[in-house]
Design an enzyme around this catalytic site. Structure first.
Site, short mmCIF file in Angstrom:
data_model
loop_
_atom_site.label_atom_id
_atom_site.label_comp_id
_atom_site.label_asym_id
_atom_site.label_seq_id
_atom_site.Cartn_x
_atom_site.Cartn_y
_atom_site.Cartn_z
N THR A 73 35.99 39.90 36.64
CA THR A 73 35.86 38.78 37.57
C THR A 73 35.20 38.73 38.28
O THR A 73 34.63 39.83 38.63
CB THR A 73 37.29 39.24 38.09
OG1 THR A 73 37.58 38.07 39.02
CG2 THR A 73 37.79 40.59 37.99
N ASP A 74 35.16 38.05 38.96
CA ASP A 74 34.19 38.06 40.44
C ASP A 74 34.04 38.71 41.34
O ASP A 74 33.64 39.35 42.66
CB ASP A 74 33.47 36.45 40.91
CG ASP A 74 34.87 36.01 41.14
OD1 ASP A 74 35.75 36.41 41.56
OD2 ASP A 74 34.18 34.55 41.74
N GLU A 75 35.55 38.91 41.56
CA GLU A 75 36.12 39.95 42.23
C GLU A 75 35.98 40.92 42.60
O GLU A 75 35.79 42.15 43.91
CB GLU A 75 38.16 39.95 43.41
CG GLU A 75 38.04 39.23 42.91
CD GLU A 75 40.14 39.03 43.37
OE1 GLU A 75 40.43 40.04 43.69
OE2 GLU A 75 40.86 37.89 42.96
N TYR A 83 43.67 45.62 42.76
CA TYR A 83 43.39 44.85 41.23
C TYR A 83 41.54 44.69 41.47
O TYR A 83 41.23 45.53 40.41
CB TYR A 83 43.60 43.30 41.96
CG TYR A 83 43.23 42.12 40.70
CD1 TYR A 83 44.04 42.36 38.85
CD2 TYR A 83 42.16 41.41 40.62
CE1 TYR A 83 43.23 41.65 38.36
CE2 TYR A 83 41.58 39.87 40.65
CZ TYR A 83 42.13 41.23 38.68
OH TYR A 83 41.19 39.35 38.07
N LYS A 104 39.96 46.64 38.53
CA LYS A 104 38.64 45.52 37.41
C LYS A 104 37.88 45.69 37.34
O LYS A 104 36.73 46.65 36.34
CB LYS A 104 38.97 44.18 37.57
CG LYS A 104 40.00 43.05 37.29
CD LYS A 104 40.47 43.18 35.93
CE LYS A 104 39.33 41.72 35.06
NZ LYS A 104 40.27 42.41 33.47
P1 NAD Z 1 48.28 36.51 33.28
O1 NAD Z 1 48.29 37.26 34.38
O2 NAD Z 1 47.96 34.96 33.60
O3 NAD Z 1 47.66 36.85 32.05
C1 NAD Z 1 47.60 38.04 32.14
C2 NAD Z 1 48.57 38.10 30.41
O4 NAD Z 1 48.16 40.30 29.88
C3 NAD Z 1 50.17 38.25 29.75
O5 NAD Z 1 50.34 37.59 29.13
C4 NAD Z 1 50.81 39.69 30.23
O6 NAD Z 1 51.82 39.25 29.65
C5 NAD Z 1 49.71 40.07 29.84
N1 NAD Z 1 49.65 41.62 29.61
C6 NAD Z 1 49.63 42.25 30.98
N2 NAD Z 1 49.57 44.12 30.89
C7 NAD Z 1 49.56 44.14 28.90
C8 NAD Z 1 49.59 44.93 27.97
N3 NAD Z 1 49.53 46.54 29.45
N4 NAD Z 1 49.79 44.95 26.91
C9 NAD Z 1 49.24 43.66 26.31
N5 NAD Z 1 49.63 42.75 27.06
C10 NAD Z 1 50.25 42.80 28.59
O7 NAD Z 1 45.99 36.56 33.62
P2 NAD Z 1 45.20 35.34 33.94
O8 NAD Z 1 44.58 34.77 34.96
O9 NAD Z 1 45.11 35.14 32.14
O10 NAD Z 1 43.76 36.68 33.87
C11 NAD Z 1 43.28 36.98 32.08
C12 NAD Z 1 42.21 37.81 32.03
O11 NAD Z 1 40.92 37.47 33.28
C13 NAD Z 1 42.69 39.25 33.35
O12 NAD Z 1 41.71 40.20 32.72
C14 NAD Z 1 42.01 38.74 34.84
O13 NAD Z 1 41.61 40.10 35.63
C15 NAD Z 1 40.81 38.12 34.48
N6 NAD Z 1 40.33 37.06 35.62
C16 NAD Z 1 41.25 35.81 35.93
C17 NAD Z 1 40.66 35.06 36.73
C18 NAD Z 1 42.10 33.50 37.40
O14 NAD Z 1 41.89 32.96 38.07
N7 NAD Z 1 43.06 33.41 37.29
C19 NAD Z 1 39.41 35.10 37.22
C20 NAD Z 1 39.03 35.73 36.94
C21 NAD Z 1 39.23 36.71 35.92
O1 DAU Z 2 37.91 35.57 41.48
C1 DAU Z 2 38.74 35.60 40.68
C2 DAU Z 2 40.47 35.98 40.37
O2 DAU Z 2 40.90 34.14 41.06
C3 DAU Z 2 40.58 36.80 39.86
O3 DAU Z 2 39.92 38.24 39.11
C4 DAU Z 2 41.98 37.11 40.09
O4 DAU Z 2 43.64 37.41 38.73
C5 DAU Z 2 42.66 36.33 39.90
O5 DAU Z 2 44.31 35.93 40.91
C6 DAU Z 2 42.39 34.38 41.66
O6 DAU Z 2 42.19 35.57 42.26
P1 DAU Z 2 42.89 35.02 43.98
O7 DAU Z 2 43.49 36.15 44.88
O8 DAU Z 2 41.43 34.42 44.89
O9 DAU Z 2 43.94 34.07 43.87
P2 DAU Z 2 45.48 34.02 44.06
O10 DAU Z 2 45.26 32.82 43.75
O11 DAU Z 2 45.84 34.59 44.54
O12 DAU Z 2 44.35 32.87 46.32
C7 DAU Z 2 43.19 32.03 45.84
C8 DAU Z 2 43.43 32.02 47.63
O13 DAU Z 2 44.03 31.30 48.20
C9 DAU Z 2 43.58 33.56 47.67
O14 DAU Z 2 41.93 33.43 48.80
C10 DAU Z 2 44.38 33.25 49.12
C11 DAU Z 2 44.81 32.40 48.59
N1 DAU Z 2 46.61 32.33 49.03
C12 DAU Z 2 47.85 32.33 48.17
C13 DAU Z 2 48.74 32.82 47.85
C14 DAU Z 2 48.95 33.02 46.32
C15 DAU Z 2 47.26 31.89 49.93
O15 DAU Z 2 46.95 30.94 50.89
N2 DAU Z 2 48.69 31.38 49.42
C16 DAU Z 2 49.56 31.95 48.87
O16 DAU Z 2 50.37 31.79 48.95
#
Ligand code: NAD
Ligand code: DAU
Length: 342
Positions: free
Chosen positions: A128-130, A155, A159
Site C-alpha cells: 500500500t502507499d500508506e 496497519y 504492511k
Molecule cells: P480486505 O480486508 O477486503 O480482504 C482481506 C482478505 O484477507 C479477506 O478475505 C480476509 O478473510 C483475508 N484474510 C485475513 N486474514 C487472513 C489470514 N490470516 N489468512 C488468510 N486470509 C486472511 O482487504 P482489501 O481491501 O481487499 O486489501 C487487499 C490487500 O490490498 C491488503 O494486503 C491491503 O493491505 C492491500 N491494499 C488495499 C487497499 C484498499 O484500498 N483496499 C489499498 C492498498 C493496498
Molecule cells: O491508501 C491505501 C489504503 O487505503 C489501504 O492500504 C487500506 O487498506 C485501505 O483501507 C485504505 O485506507 P484509508 O484509511 O485511506 O481508507 P478508509 O476508507 O478507511 O478512509 C478513507 C478516508 O476517509 C480517510 O482519510 C479516513 C476517512 N474516513 C473514513 C471512514 C471509514 C472518514 O472520514 N469517515 C469514515 O467513516
C-alpha cells in the site's frame, strides 16, 4: 499454452476477490486457487458467478498457520503467488493492533518461506502507499518507489514490515518477488466499513455519514479493475525484486467524495456528520505511477466514471452489501463510532 497454478491469498476479500474473478475469466488455462481464512472481511457469495468454473478452487486456511501452508505448497506446487490476505482497515488497527502483526507480518513470512521451499516463479506482494507515510497538501509532491518508508498507523507499520521481509527474501534467498504499492481502491464488493461503500450504503439508508475531522484529508482513488490489470502486468512482466507504485492521479478530499455520492443519489448534505478525527490521520496520499506506466500500464477509469459506475453497482447489488451490514457488522459500527477518540 502452458497450464499454470496461481495461488491468490485473500481472494474472498475486496481486491483479492476482484482479482480472482479477473484471472479466472481472463486465463482459462490457469488454475486459480483462492486461499482465505474467511475473517469478517472475507465472503464467498461474491464468487457465485465463477465458483463452478473448472479453473477455480477455494482453500480455507490461515496464512499464519505454517504447517498448513507448507503442506499445501508442497502438494500443489504453485507457479505464482499473489498475496493480498491481510487485515486492511486502519481504524481496526488503532483499536486491535495485535492481529495486524500476526496476519500481515507473520502471515507474509510464512508464505515467503513456503514459496522459497518450492521455488515459485514469482511472488507478488500487494502492499500500500500508506507505507510511505503522508504527504502535505502541496499538489506537486507524490510518492515514488524511492520515497522512504515512514508508516504512521499500526496497519501501515505492519504492511511496511511485510514489505521489508519480502525484500529480504529476495536479497538473501534470491526469491523472485515484486511489491506493488497502490493507492485507495474502490469498486464492486468494497467492504462497507471503508469510506466510499460506507457512504453509499448509509446515504441509501438515509443514515448519517461520519466524516473525520474537517474532511479535507486527500486520498488518490484507483478503480479496482485498473488495479487488477496492473497486478496482472507486474505478475507477467515485472522485473525481479522491483517495487511498482499503482495510482491513477485521482486525488479528492474526503468531503468532495462524500458530497459527490450524496449528489449522485439525490439526497441532502444534511446527512453529513463531522466527527472526531482518526488518531494519526494521514493528510494526503498521491502516487507517481510512471514506473508502472513505463512497463505498459494505463488506468482506464477517471474518478467521475468510476464513482458513477460504483454507485450503480451498489444500487443493483443490495443483496451483497445488505447481508454484510447486518449482524456482527452492526456491533462493530456502534463500537467504532461511539469511541472516545471519535
Ligand atoms: P480486505 O480486508 O477486503 O480482504 C482481506 C482478505 O484477507 C479477506 O478475505 C480476509 O478473510 C483475508 N484474510 C485475513 N486474514 C487472513 C489470514 N490470516 N489468512 C488468510 N486470509 C486472511 O482487504 P482489501 O481491501 O481487499 O486489501 C487487499 C490487500 O490490498 C491488503 O494486503 C491491503 O493491505 C492491500 N491494499 C488495499 C487497499 C484498499 O484500498 N483496499 C489499498 C492498498 C493496498
Ligand atoms: O491508501 C491505501 C489504503 O487505503 C489501504 O492500504 C487500506 O487498506 C485501505 O483501507 C485504505 O485506507 P484509508 O484509511 O485511506 O481508507 P478508509 O476508507 O478507511 O478512509 C478513507 C478516508 O476517509 C480517510 O482519510 C479516513 C476517512 N474516513 C473514513 C471512514 C471509514 C472518514 O472520514 N469517515 C469514515 O467513516
Amino acid at each position: 499454452m502452458t497450464r499454470k497454478k496461481i495461488l491468490v491469498t485473500g481472494g474472498a476479500g475486496f481486491i483479492g476477490g476482484n482479482f480472482v474473478q479477473y484471472m479466472v475469466n481472463k486465463y482459462p488455462h490457469y488454475d486459480i486457487y483462492n486461499l482465505d481464512l474467511l475473517t469478517y472481511a472475507g465472503d464467498l457469495t461474491k464468487h457465485r458467478e465463477i465458483e463452478n468454473k473448472e479453473n477455480y478452487y477455494f482453500v480455507n486456511a490461515d496464512i499464519a498457520d505454517s504447517d498448513a501452508i507448507i503442506t499445501l505448497f508442497k502438494k500443489e506446487k504453485f507457479d505464482y503467488v499473489v498475496h493480498f490476505a491481510a487485515e486492511s482497515h486502519v481504524d481496526r488497527s488503532i483499536t486491535e493492533p495485535e492481529i495486524f502483526v500476526r496476519t500481515n507480518i507473520l502471515g507474509t513470512q510464512v508464505l515467503l518461506d513456503a514459496a522459497k521451499q518450492i521455488n515459485v516463479t514469482k511472488f507478488v506482494h500487494i502492499s500500500t502507499d500508506e507505507v510511505y507515510g503522508e504527504l502535505d497538501f502541496d499538489p506537486t509532491t507524490f510518492f515514488t518507489e524511492e520515497t522512504p518508508l515512514q508508516p504512521n498507523s499500526p496497519y501501515s507499520a505492519s504492511k511496511a514490515s511485510s514489505d521489508l521481509l519480502v525484500r529480504a527474501y529476495h536479497e538473501t534467498f534470491g526469491l523472485p518477488v515484486n511489491i506493488t504499492r497502490c493507492s485507495n481502491n474502490y469498486g464492486p464488493f468494497h467492504f462497507p466499513e471503508k469510506l466510499i461503500p460506507l457512504t453509499i450504503s448509509r446515504v441509501l439508508n438515509e443514515e448519517k455519514v461520519p466524516v473525520y475531522g474537517d474532511g479535507k484529508n486527500i486520498r488518490d482513488w484507483l478503480h479496482v479493475f485498473d488495479h487488477c490489470a496492473a497486478i496482472d502486468l507486474v505478475l507477467h512482466k515485472g522485473a525481479n525484486g522491483e517495487v511498482y507504485n499503482v495510482g491513477g492521479h485521482n486525488e479528492r478530499t474526503n468531503i468532495e467524495v462524500v458530497k459527490t455520492i450524496i449528489k449522485t443519489l439525490g439526497k441532502s448534505e444534511e446527512l453529513i456528520e463531522f466527527v472526531t478525527d482518526r488518531l494519526g490521520h494521514d493528510k494526503r496520499y498521491a502516487i507517481d505511477p510512471s514506473k508502472l506506466e513505463r512497463l505498459g500500464w494505463q488506468p482506464i477509469y477517471t474518478f467521475e466514471k468510476g464513482i458513477a459506475q460504483t454507485i450503480d453497482w451498489y444500487l443493483n447489488n443490495k443483496w451483497w452489501w445488505e447481508q454484510i451490514i447486518s449482524g456482527e457488522y452492526q456491533n462493530y459500527f456502534k463500537k467504532q463510532y461511539t469511541l472516545e477518540n471519535h
